[in-house]
Design a protein around this motif. Structure first.
Motif, PDB file in Angstrom:
ATOM      1  N   ILE A   1       0.833  -1.201   0.000  1.00 25.74           N
ATOM      2  CA  ILE A   1       0.000   0.000   0.000  1.00 25.74           C
ATOM      3  C   ILE A   1       0.863   1.243   0.000  1.00 25.74           C
ATOM      4  N   VAL A   2       1.858   1.288   0.854  1.00 20.94           N
ATOM      5  CA  VAL A   2       2.691   2.478   0.928  1.00 20.94           C
ATOM      6  C   VAL A   2       3.418   2.711  -0.390  1.00 20.94           C
ATOM      7  N   GLU A   3       3.966   1.674  -0.963  1.00 26.22           N
ATOM      8  CA  GLU A   3       4.665   1.828  -2.241  1.00 26.22           C
ATOM      9  C   GLU A   3       3.698   2.163  -3.364  1.00 26.22           C
ATOM     10  N   GLY A   4       2.537   1.497  -3.386  1.00 30.43           N
ATOM     11  CA  GLY A   4       1.578   1.703  -4.460  1.00 30.43           C
ATOM     12  C   GLY A   4       0.960   3.080  -4.445  1.00 30.43           C
ATOM     13  N   GLU A   5       0.726   3.624  -3.273  1.00 28.24           N
ATOM     14  CA  GLU A   5       0.084   4.929  -3.160  1.00 28.24           C
ATOM     15  C   GLU A   5       1.104   6.066  -3.099  1.00 28.24           C
ATOM     16  N   GLY A   6       2.353   5.748  -2.815  1.00 27.26           N
ATOM     17  CA  GLY A   6       3.373   6.788  -2.742  1.00 27.26           C
ATOM     18  C   GLY A   6       3.264   7.665  -1.507  1.00 27.26           C
ATOM     19  N   THR A   7       2.600   7.192  -0.483  1.00 22.31           N
ATOM     20  CA  THR A   7       2.439   7.952   0.754  1.00 22.31           C
ATOM     21  C   THR A   7       3.064   7.175   1.897  1.00 22.31           C
ATOM     22  N   ALA A   8       3.984   7.789   2.563  1.00 20.38           N
ATOM     23  CA  ALA A   8       4.634   7.121   3.684  1.00 20.38           C
ATOM     24  C   ALA A   8       3.723   7.106   4.892  1.00 20.38           C
ATOM     25  N   ALA A   9       3.629   5.959   5.544  1.00 18.17           N
ATOM     26  CA  ALA A   9       2.898   5.859   6.800  1.00 18.17           C
ATOM     27  C   ALA A   9       3.722   6.553   7.879  1.00 18.17           C
ATOM     28  N   PHE A  10       3.043   7.256   8.765  1.00 19.44           N
ATOM     29  CA  PHE A  10       3.715   8.001   9.824  1.00 19.44           C
ATOM     30  C   PHE A  10       3.262   7.421  11.155  1.00 19.44           C
ATOM     31  N   HIS A  11       4.158   6.723  11.822  1.00 25.48           N
ATOM     32  CA  HIS A  11       3.828   5.987  13.042  1.00 25.48           C
ATOM     33  C   HIS A  11       4.086   6.836  14.277  1.00 25.48           C
ATOM     34  N   GLU A  12       3.132   7.719  14.523  1.00 25.90           N
ATOM     35  CA  GLU A  12       3.161   8.551  15.714  1.00 25.90           C
ATOM     36  C   GLU A  12       1.712   8.739  16.147  1.00 25.90           C
ATOM     37  N   ARG A  13       1.478   8.925  17.389  1.00 24.96           N
ATOM     38  CA  ARG A  13       0.133   9.062  17.937  1.00 24.96           C
ATOM     39  C   ARG A  13      -0.640  10.180  17.229  1.00 24.96           C
ATOM     40  N   GLY A  14      -1.929   9.910  16.940  1.00 23.46           N
ATOM     41  CA  GLY A  14      -2.780  10.914  16.302  1.00 23.46           C
ATOM     42  C   GLY A  14      -3.573  10.375  15.130  1.00 23.46           C
ATOM     43  N   GLY A  15      -3.442   9.078  14.850  1.00 20.70           N
ATOM     44  CA  GLY A  15      -4.234   8.426  13.810  1.00 20.70           C
ATOM     45  C   GLY A  15      -5.143   7.391  14.446  1.00 20.70           C
ATOM     46  N   VAL A  16      -6.408   7.372  14.027  1.00 21.83           N
ATOM     47  CA  VAL A  16      -7.404   6.487  14.627  1.00 21.83           C
ATOM     48  C   VAL A  16      -8.170   5.771  13.513  1.00 21.83           C
ATOM     49  N   PRO A  17      -8.321   4.451  13.616  1.00 24.93           N
ATOM     50  CA  PRO A  17      -9.114   3.753  12.603  1.00 24.93           C
ATOM     51  C   PRO A  17     -10.585   4.140  12.693  1.00 24.93           C
TER      52      PRO A  17
ATOM     53  N   ASP B   1      -0.691  14.005  22.090  1.00 20.46           N
ATOM     54  CA  ASP B   1      -1.917  13.786  22.856  1.00 20.46           C
ATOM     55  C   ASP B   1      -3.044  14.679  22.339  1.00 20.46           C
ATOM     56  N   GLN B   2      -2.718  15.920  21.975  1.00 19.05           N
ATOM     57  CA  GLN B   2      -3.739  16.808  21.412  1.00 19.05           C
ATOM     58  C   GLN B   2      -4.148  16.349  20.013  1.00 19.05           C
ATOM     59  N   ASP B   3      -3.189  15.863  19.234  1.00 21.05           N
ATOM     60  CA  ASP B   3      -3.522  15.299  17.915  1.00 21.05           C
ATOM     61  C   ASP B   3      -4.517  14.158  18.095  1.00 21.05           C
ATOM     62  N   LEU B   4      -4.227  13.279  19.048  1.00 22.18           N
ATOM     63  CA  LEU B   4      -5.097  12.135  19.302  1.00 22.18           C
ATOM     64  C   LEU B   4      -6.475  12.586  19.783  1.00 22.18           C
ATOM     65  N   ALA B   5      -6.527  13.607  20.625  1.00 22.77           N
ATOM     66  CA  ALA B   5      -7.811  14.121  21.102  1.00 22.77           C
ATOM     67  C   ALA B   5      -8.662  14.604  19.931  1.00 22.77           C
ATOM     68  N   CYS B   6      -8.066  15.324  19.007  1.00 26.55           N
ATOM     69  CA  CYS B   6      -8.792  15.825  17.833  1.00 26.55           C
ATOM     70  C   CYS B   6      -9.244  14.664  16.948  1.00 26.55           C
ATOM     71  N   ALA B   7      -8.360  13.697  16.744  1.00 28.14           N
ATOM     72  CA  ALA B   7      -8.705  12.536  15.910  1.00 28.14           C
ATOM     73  C   ALA B   7      -9.836  11.733  16.536  1.00 28.14           C
TER      74      ALA B   7
END
Length: 143
Positions: free
Chosen positions: A93-109, A129-135
């Motif tokens: 997916i990362v290679e096919g879409e050309g977007t690097a995954a960023f593994h830091e708090r703030g993304g929610v499924p 923590d604020q990124d995660l709160a918004c997400a």
């Protein structure tokens, strides 16, 4: 002449209206917290559906917000989850879409009826923590 349109939208991913509402709620939470962020919503394949960068958000916040959404969508876990090295799904997916995954708090499924439907990613210049709160507030819009 063909007039029929072929839809390439995954029937399980958030619609544009839903994704826009998710982004709007996350931005509203950032305003409430007094911070500026970028917010991205993608489908389960990590493809961008909606995005917003608040006035004053840093220039790299866009890439990081999208990267957090991609990381969460492809793993089905919060963005800080790191898949094992060489994970086929992650690499393709990362290679096919050309977007690097960023593994830091703030993304929610984003889940509906227990099924993974996409993810939201938020990145600002305050704290993870604020990124995660918004997400989390944004994700609560999608139920």
């Amino acid at each position: 002449m063909m007039n029929a349109r072929v839809s390439i939208v995954d029937a399980g991913e958030p619609t544009l209206d839903e994704a826009t509402a998710i982004v709007g709620r996350a931005v509203a939470e950032a305003r409430r917290l007094g911070i500026t962020v970028s917010v991205a919503v993608c489908g389960p394949q990590g493809r961008l559906i909606a995005f917003s960068k608040m006035d004053g958000a840093g220039c790299m916040s866009a890439r990081h917000a999208i990267g957090k959404a991609v990381a969460s969508a492809i793993s089905g876990e919060p963005s800080e989850f790191m898949p094992p090295p060489g994970d086929d799904l992650y690499c393709s997916i990362v290679e096919g879409e050309g977007t690097a995954a960023f593994h830091e708090r703030g993304g929610v499924p984003l889940r509906r009826a227990g099924a993974l439907r996409g993810a939201i990613g938020v990145y600002g210049e305050a704290s993870c923590d604020q990124d995660l709160a918004c997400a989390t507030v944004g994700a609560a819009t999608y139920r």
